[in-house]
Write a protein that holds these residues in place. Sequence first.
Motif, PDB file in Angstrom:
ATOM      1  N   GLU A 318       0.834  -1.217   0.000  1.00 42.55           N
ATOM      2  CA  GLU A 318       0.000   0.000   0.000  1.00 42.55           C
ATOM      3  C   GLU A 318       0.867   1.264   0.000  1.00 42.55           C
ATOM      4  OE1 GLU A 318      -3.099   0.153  -0.750  1.00 42.55           O
ATOM      5  OE2 GLU A 318      -3.248  -2.036  -0.716  1.00 42.55           O
ATOM      6  N   ILE A 321       1.695   1.854  -3.559  1.00 48.41           N
ATOM      7  CA  ILE A 321       0.541   2.446  -4.263  1.00 48.41           C
ATOM      8  C   ILE A 321       0.415   3.920  -3.887  1.00 48.41           C
ATOM      9  CG2 ILE A 321      -2.003   2.418  -4.389  1.00 48.41           C
ATOM     10  CD1 ILE A 321      -0.887   0.097  -5.914  1.00 48.41           C
ATOM     11  N   GLU A 359      -1.791 -10.547  -7.970  1.00 48.50           N
ATOM     12  CA  GLU A 359      -2.829  -9.553  -7.601  1.00 48.50           C
ATOM     13  C   GLU A 359      -2.205  -8.157  -7.480  1.00 48.50           C
ATOM     14  OE1 GLU A 359      -4.552 -10.871  -3.937  1.00 48.50           O
ATOM     15  OE2 GLU A 359      -5.382 -12.673  -4.913  1.00 48.50           O
ATOM     16  N   ARG A 360      -1.012  -8.116  -6.860  1.00 45.63           N
ATOM     17  CA  ARG A 360      -0.381  -6.799  -6.630  1.00 45.63           C
ATOM     18  C   ARG A 360       0.018  -6.134  -7.934  1.00 45.63           C
ATOM     19  NH1 ARG A 360       3.047  -8.261  -1.115  1.00 45.63           N
ATOM     20  NH2 ARG A 360       1.175  -8.481   0.161  1.00 45.63           N
ATOM     21  N   ARG A 363      -3.078  -4.740  -9.611  1.00 49.65           N
ATOM     22  CA  ARG A 363      -3.569  -3.530  -8.927  1.00 49.65           C
ATOM     23  C   ARG A 363      -2.663  -2.336  -9.246  1.00 49.65           C
ATOM     24  NH1 ARG A 363      -4.180  -2.067  -3.386  1.00 49.65           N
ATOM     25  NH2 ARG A 363      -4.895   0.105  -3.479  1.00 49.65           N
ATOM     26  N   ASP A 366      -3.181  -1.146 -12.751  1.00 45.81           N
ATOM     27  CA  ASP A 366      -4.462  -0.419 -12.873  1.00 45.81           C
ATOM     28  C   ASP A 366      -4.292   1.022 -12.429  1.00 45.81           C
ATOM     29  OD1 ASP A 366      -6.065  -2.294 -13.869  1.00 45.81           O
ATOM     30  OD2 ASP A 366      -7.175  -2.742 -12.014  1.00 45.81           O
TER      31      ASP A 366
END
Length: 441
Positions: A318, A321, A359-360, A363, A366
């Motif tokens: 996170e 991100i 998955e990471r 994400r 995206d």
Amino acid sequence: MESGNKFHILTYGCQMNERDSEIMAALLTNAGYEPVEVLEEADIVVFNTCSVRHSAENKVFGKVGNLINLRKTKKNLIVAFGGCMAQVPVNVEKLKKMRVNIIFGTHNIEALPDLLAEFRRRHKQIIAVQEKTPERIVEFPPERKLGVTTNVNVMYGCDNFCTYCIVPFTRGRERSRRPEDVVKEVRFLAEQGFKEVVLLGQNVNSYGKNLEKPADFADLLRMVNEVNGLKRIRFTTSHPKDLNMRLIEAVADCDKVCEHLHIAMQSGSNRILKKMNRHYTREYYEDMVADIRARLPEVALGTDIIVGFPGETDADFEETISVVQTIRFDSAFTFVYSPRAGTRAALYVDQVPKEIKRERIMRLNDVQYGIAAEINRGEIGKTREILVDGPSKTNADKMMGRTRLNRIVIFDGTPDLTGKILQTRITDCNTFSLFGESVEE
Ligand code: SAM
Ligand code: SF4
């Protein structure tokens, strides 16, 4: 020269490997061999490989297997294998068993024509892989296929030993070419008709450390900027820990140097950056970007990011991100962490499961693609200077160029515009490209 002198080079990996393939092609051509575009027409196939990630290696071994099979029908086919994969001992063992004819390392490129001649004489497998970094920098032939833009090595190797990375092992210790040798090559390229050079190094910000006459990368940029006929200069890659404001001042001062920096961030988590041995924190990176943007308000920033480094928790991810969202990179190369034998991180016991890594990366992509699309939408209505690269590969009958900020612009035009600087008005966009029309000055 005996018959069967046509060669074809298969290149995998980064811009440095692309440049190495050009060097191999020049060495072979100078020795009397003939390049062919179509692999099936070749008597000699040269692999130039990358070992940064495991998936890329598997692909290469598959291709080698196909070619070795082809030797059943094409008896005289010579398969030579070089590049980073050839510096890794387990790969060499595998290639030996696969009966590859010549295996040569990243420090043995210069010897390629001799190795081929020796193989033709003796018909015995040759292994020429030097482990130690050579003392002397080889100045290679500067000739390459004509185009608009081209890569120029300014340094080789890397001393950083990021814990995930195989490069210091496959490319050896860092060493810089003398500025006068770089400038001489760039002058030759400009005389040939090239309009843009991309200066290459694993960490251009530490350029010059081993030189007799001290010079840093900012000095080098200023020297290359003086080369007549050249229109644009780019460079890659920048390491945050060594980037300084002298470089940013040089970018601001030099009219040919594009305001586009690729500064590999790798992670937004301080804990992970430490485990990666990167020598900076998230806060340092953010402050550095703020300083760069204060001096170069229009700068485009690119980066490299790894997800799923050993021990990366959801909270660490996170953090990545959140930096991506605050900095808003213009572009990012995103990677799933791949354990590389011989590196420290490959031994860490807390490897992240494949599914979580997958998955990471989805994400992260995206989020990044959303930002890139927003930045591109902000370009609509602006007039941008582009250097025309040539016909578009993705849009039939259109031409393609790049803005100074490295954005692709697709536009209606004719191939004779290739290599020209044009003003274009941006009319539309998608995530990766802008669409524009040429405007009169
Ligand atoms: N020297 C450049 C730098 O540090 O910015 C990067 C060179 S490396 C060939 C290109 C990128 O590959 C790195 O920035 C990193 O993001 C990625 N990379 C390197 N090793 C990796 C690994 N084991 N798994 C996944 N990605 C990796
Ligand atoms: Fe690899 Fe780090 Fe060197 Fe880049 S700086 S080549 S990531 S060891």
